[in-house]
Design a protein around this motif. Structure first.
Motif, PDB file in Angstrom:
ATOM      1  N   GLU A   1       0.825  -1.206   0.000  1.00  0.00           N
ATOM      2  CA  GLU A   1       0.000   0.000   0.000  1.00  0.00           C
ATOM      3  C   GLU A   1       0.861   1.259   0.000  1.00  0.00           C
ATOM      4  O   GLU A   1       0.460   2.298  -0.514  1.00  0.00           O
ATOM      5  CB  GLU A   1      -0.936   0.002   1.209  1.00  0.00           C
ATOM      6  N   SER A   2       2.057   1.158   0.585  1.00  0.00           N
ATOM      7  CA  SER A   2       2.954   2.315   0.601  1.00  0.00           C
ATOM      8  C   SER A   2       3.351   2.715  -0.815  1.00  0.00           C
ATOM      9  O   SER A   2       3.531   3.903  -1.113  1.00  0.00           O
ATOM     10  CB  SER A   2       4.203   2.007   1.434  1.00  0.00           C
TER      11      SER A   2
ATOM     12  N   ARG B   1       1.412   2.323  -3.464  1.00  0.00           N
ATOM     13  CA  ARG B   1       0.231   2.975  -4.022  1.00  0.00           C
ATOM     14  C   ARG B   1       0.211   4.454  -3.636  1.00  0.00           C
ATOM     15  O   ARG B   1      -0.011   5.326  -4.474  1.00  0.00           O
ATOM     16  CB  ARG B   1      -1.040   2.289  -3.517  1.00  0.00           C
ATOM     17  N   ARG B   2       0.455   4.719  -2.359  1.00  0.00           N
ATOM     18  CA  ARG B   2       0.411   6.101  -1.877  1.00  0.00           C
ATOM     19  C   ARG B   2       1.526   6.934  -2.495  1.00  0.00           C
ATOM     20  O   ARG B   2       1.309   8.088  -2.896  1.00  0.00           O
ATOM     21  CB  ARG B   2       0.520   6.123  -0.344  1.00  0.00           C
TER      22      ARG B   2
END
Length: 229
Positions: free
Chosen positions: A198-199, A201-202
């Motif tokens: 997810e990091s 993605r951000r």
């Protein structure tokens, strides 16, 4: 109208003619892709290696391909038989690659590319400029273009292309963003590709948001599929 330049993957994974077959198989697996262009020292495309090319290799099937009967060998085309043997037993990309490579230019409309893929039953086509590889168009790229294109305005402006290039340039500075596919329409950046956390993605989203002129960001990123052996 949308063209190859608007949706193509510009950071293309490639191999050389002398790349080992086993290394190609590992590359396809690790990158989660189904084929790669083969380029020479001048970065010109000389062939394509797909999953299909590797699946018929004896290293993949674990046995030699079925032998032809003596009368078929007698009546058949000897060079073709030799070529088939080379493709199934070869050790490098130049042995197993498909040498007939169709290509398109950056200005080729997506509709023409779709017809080319359908007519020739292929999954991808290289994008060339002056004979050199500048991108790759797959069926997935075509679907992404269709997904973001508005029915009343299926085109990308020069400003949108400039924004897409600016975002892509920034993403290429990072290994986790280099292969992200960016399509900008009406100032909105659409991000496509695989992530492992997810990091990522951000971080990818932040890079797009920080480019001056971007009005919004649409996240289409998905987690990289896990293949179990």
């Amino acid at each position: 109208m949308l063209t190859a330049k608007d949706v193509m993957t510009s950071e293309v994974v490639t191999v050389k003619p002398d790349t080992a077959v086993q290394d190609i198989a590992q590359l396809l697996y690790s990158q989660r892709i189904s084929g790669v262009p083969v380029v020479d020292a001048q970065e010109k495309v000389v062939g394509m290696v797909s999953e299909g090319d590797l699946m018929s290799h004896v290293g993949a099937v674990g046995d030699a391909p079925p032998k032809r009967s003596w009368w078929l060998r007698l009546l058949g085309d000897a060079p073709d038989t030799a070529e088939n043997y080379t493709r199934s037993h070869g050790r490098t990309a130049q042995d197993v690659m498909s040498r007939k490579v169709l290509s398109v230019s950056e200005d080729t409309p997506l509709a023409d590319i779709a017809r080319l893929l359908e007519k020739n039953r292929i999954k991808r086509v290289p994008v060339l400029t002056d004979g050199k590889l500048v991108g790759l168009i797959s069926r997935a790229n075509l679907l992404r273009g269709l997904a973001v294109a508005k029915p009343q305005q299926a085109s990308i402006t020069a400003d949108d292309r400039a924004l897409s290039d600016a975002i892509t340039k920034e993403l290429r500075k990072h290994p986790w963003g280099a292969f992200t596919n960016v399509i900008v329409q009406d100032g909105v950046a659409h991000l496509w590709g695989f992530i492992d956390a997810e990091s990522e993605r951000r971080a990818i989203t932040l890079i797009a948001e920080e480019v001056s002129g971007v009005r919004g960001v649409e996240d289409h990123l998905t987690f990289r599929p896990v293949y179990e052996g």
